[in-house]
Write an enzyme that holds these catalytic residues in place. Sequence first.
Site, PDB file in Angstrom:
ATOM      1  N   LYS A  54       0.892  -1.330  -0.081  1.00 55.79           N
ATOM      2  CA  LYS A  54      -0.103  -0.101   0.058  1.00 55.79           C
ATOM      3  C   LYS A  54       0.835   1.157  -0.185  1.00 55.79           C
ATOM      4  O   LYS A  54       0.640   2.065  -0.753  1.00 55.79           O
ATOM      5  CB  LYS A  54      -0.832   0.033   1.410  1.00 55.79           C
ATOM      6  CG  LYS A  54      -2.096  -1.307   1.150  1.00 55.79           C
ATOM      7  CD  LYS A  54      -2.731  -1.274   2.497  1.00 55.79           C
ATOM      8  CE  LYS A  54      -3.905  -2.330   2.237  1.00 55.79           C
ATOM      9  NZ  LYS A  54      -4.419  -2.680   3.620  1.00 55.79           N
ATOM     10  N   GLN A  98      -3.849  -1.415   9.833  1.00 57.42           N
ATOM     11  CA  GLN A  98      -3.980  -2.687   9.265  1.00 57.42           C
ATOM     12  C   GLN A  98      -4.633  -3.800  10.094  1.00 57.42           C
ATOM     13  O   GLN A  98      -4.249  -3.904  11.314  1.00 57.42           O
ATOM     14  CB  GLN A  98      -2.564  -3.092   8.856  1.00 57.42           C
ATOM     15  CG  GLN A  98      -2.284  -4.396   8.137  1.00 57.42           C
ATOM     16  CD  GLN A  98      -3.194  -4.292   6.726  1.00 57.42           C
ATOM     17  OE1 GLN A  98      -2.944  -3.262   5.820  1.00 57.42           O
ATOM     18  NE2 GLN A  98      -3.655  -5.445   6.411  1.00 57.42           N
ATOM     19  N   ASP A 121     -10.987   3.373   4.896  1.00 57.76           N
ATOM     20  CA  ASP A 121     -11.336   2.043   4.754  1.00 57.76           C
ATOM     21  C   ASP A 121     -12.770   2.000   4.935  1.00 57.76           C
ATOM     22  O   ASP A 121     -13.302   0.779   4.459  1.00 57.76           O
ATOM     23  CB  ASP A 121     -10.667   1.202   5.886  1.00 57.76           C
ATOM     24  CG  ASP A 121      -9.421   0.571   5.421  1.00 57.76           C
ATOM     25  OD1 ASP A 121      -9.367   0.377   4.297  1.00 57.76           O
ATOM     26  OD2 ASP A 121      -8.623   0.142   6.253  1.00 57.76           O
TER      27      ASP A 121
END
Length: 295
Positions: A54, A98, A121
């Site tokens: 990412k 994460q 997200d």
Amino acid sequence: MSARILDGKSLAADIRREIADDAAKLHAATGLAPGLGVVLVGDHPASRSYVTAKEKACAAAGIRSRELTLPAHASRQDILAAVRDLNQDATCDGILVQLPLPDAASEREVIEAIDPAKDVDGFHPVNVGKLVLGLPTFVPCTPQGIVELLRRAAIPLAGAHVVVIGRSSIVGRPLSILLSQKGVDATVTLCHTRTPDVARFTQQADIVIVAAGRPNTLRAEMIRPGAVVVDVGVNRVPDSTRATGYRLVGDVDFEPVAAKAAAITPVPGGVGPLTIAMLLRNTVEAARRQRHPPA
Ligand code: NAP
């Protein structure tokens, strides 16, 4: 094999070029590149490699990233403090924690600590609620990437019967909501482990999307000829011929299903690259909203 392979890698490369243009324009207009703050807890190899991928993608698109790495034994308070740090950091437009966290029980609290305006997200309850209501929000990256992939591959969703296997809060459930929204207009059936006879539903589907996290969840006898198949699964299976000792497979019994389907996504190189591209898109969108708030 007769199915058309839906090449997520090349579609994602196109999207990433578009995002890089948007990021450059925003940088030029505001004097600051869009920024992503990343919280990584522990040293799980898969999580480490996702974060590295990412951050690499961010750099290539002109998005700065700031990583806060915490040890696996970090307390809930330490993780919450890292999130608050990024909430306060004006150079971080988006925040990504994460998952999974080593202490799964703290995940909900940590996600809820993220400023919803930076929740790229799309996991914060405020943003999930907006998605359900059809309001502008950050759509979770994997569901958004799947819809983008199908659109760019010119696979019609309006009026299609889509069967989704898996009801997790990061893939299957938000995907089912997104697909059934006005403007996307698919008819959705959501299957899970308590669905008796999943094949009864998948055999009627125009499109089957599998996000179960188990190899061979979808087999050839479960689809009708000409169906479109999207394989979200990423599973490591032992493979002594590889230096790593494993290879990645999806949730679909690939060869026999590809012989019967009209189109199929590979693993790797299908949904995964789109997921990362959508994270970049959400980060640039977060930067735009924070620097040019709607009047
Ligand atoms: P998850 O939280 O474990 O959820 C799996 C879901 O699948 C659950 O709802 C489960 O049902 C259902 N399920 C499992 N086996 C089934 C079966 N045989 N029949 C019907 N339903 C079944 O997993 P997730 O986080 O959604 O991830 C799913 C897969 O996608 C994983 O392999 C993950 O690595 C991958 N993934 C890929 C990307 C990407 O970008 N490519 C992104 C995210 C996830 P119950 O609810 O009844 O248990």
